[in-house]
Design a protein around this motif. Structure first.
Motif, PDB file in Angstrom:
ATOM      1  N   LEU A  20      -3.948  -2.464  13.961  1.00  0.00           N
ATOM      2  CA  LEU A  20      -2.499  -2.214  13.801  1.00  0.00           C
ATOM      3  C   LEU A  20      -1.633  -3.350  13.466  1.00  0.00           C
ATOM      4  N   LEU A  24       0.678  -2.486  10.042  1.00  0.00           N
ATOM      5  CA  LEU A  24       2.220  -2.376  10.014  1.00  0.00           C
ATOM      6  C   LEU A  24       2.875  -3.659   9.625  1.00  0.00           C
ATOM      7  N   ARG A  26       6.209  -3.976  10.308  1.00  0.00           N
ATOM      8  CA  ARG A  26       7.362  -4.170  11.401  1.00  0.00           C
ATOM      9  C   ARG A  26       6.697  -4.896  12.529  1.00  0.00           C
TER      10      ARG A  26
END
Length: 195
Positions: A20, A24, A26
């Motif tokens: 993750l 991502l 962000r």
């Protein structure tokens, strides 16, 4: 819940949490040194410490909630799965909170204009911070703590939890980093050229 199902739950969570941070852009954790933002320096450090305290509180709560006694049976299995789902939902909310903080440059109209300009020029929109490799590595370590807590809680639920020494944590961290290798390759080794 059988031991095999618990192992597959932990493996799936480990695979997701190891990749993750690389998939991502962000932030998953509010690190105080992150560029941008409207908070002053001391407030950013306070937010970072509050995040780590929330992570510790989640770990303690998961060990108490999910790691409780489990005698078996249909109703108890449903209750256990509900507790597990609630714990995973709280962990997801904990990781989503840093992404909800918006900077002044990321208002809706600036974000839309920046995204349109990025499609044409290949550049990032103004205000979109790029996570460094160090930030991603720390987020992988946060994922390791989350998955390790979940695994330990499932072990507590199934029976006796065995005490572990530092070798166990070194090996499982190495395995967790290996699980994150596909995300690392996608982020850093595959070159995406503009068309």
């Amino acid at each position: 819940m059988s031991l095999t199902a618990a192992v597959w739950i932990v493996i799936f969570c480990a695979l997701v949490m190891a990749n993750l941070p690389f998939l991502l852009e962000r932030r998953l954790a509010p690190w105080p040194w992150a560029p941008g933002g409207t908070l002053p320096g001391l407030a950013r450090w306070g937010l970072g410490l509050a995040f780590l305290a929330g992570l510790a509180l989640w770990s303690w709560g998961t060990l108490k909630l999910v790691g409780g006694a489990f005698a078996g049976g249909g109703a108890t299995t449903g209750l256990f799965l509900l507790k597990l789902l609630a714990s995973l939902l709280v962990a997801g909310l904990l990781l989503a909170l840093p992404g909800w903080r918006r900077t002044a440059a990321d208002s809706s109209e600036n974000a839309a204009a920046g995204a349109a300009a990025a499609r044409h020029s290949g550049a990032r929109p103004r205000g979109a911070g790029v996570k460094s490799f160090f930030d991603r590595l720390l987020e992988v370590l946060v994922g390791y703590v989350l998955v390790g807590t979940l695994g330990f809680a499932l072990e507590l639920n199934l029976g006796n939890a065995f005490p572990q020494r530092w070798e166990f944590y070194a090996v499982t961290l190495a395995l967790f980093l290996v699980l994150g290798y596909p995300g690392f390759v996608w982020r850093y080794m595959l070159r995406r050229h503009p068309r």
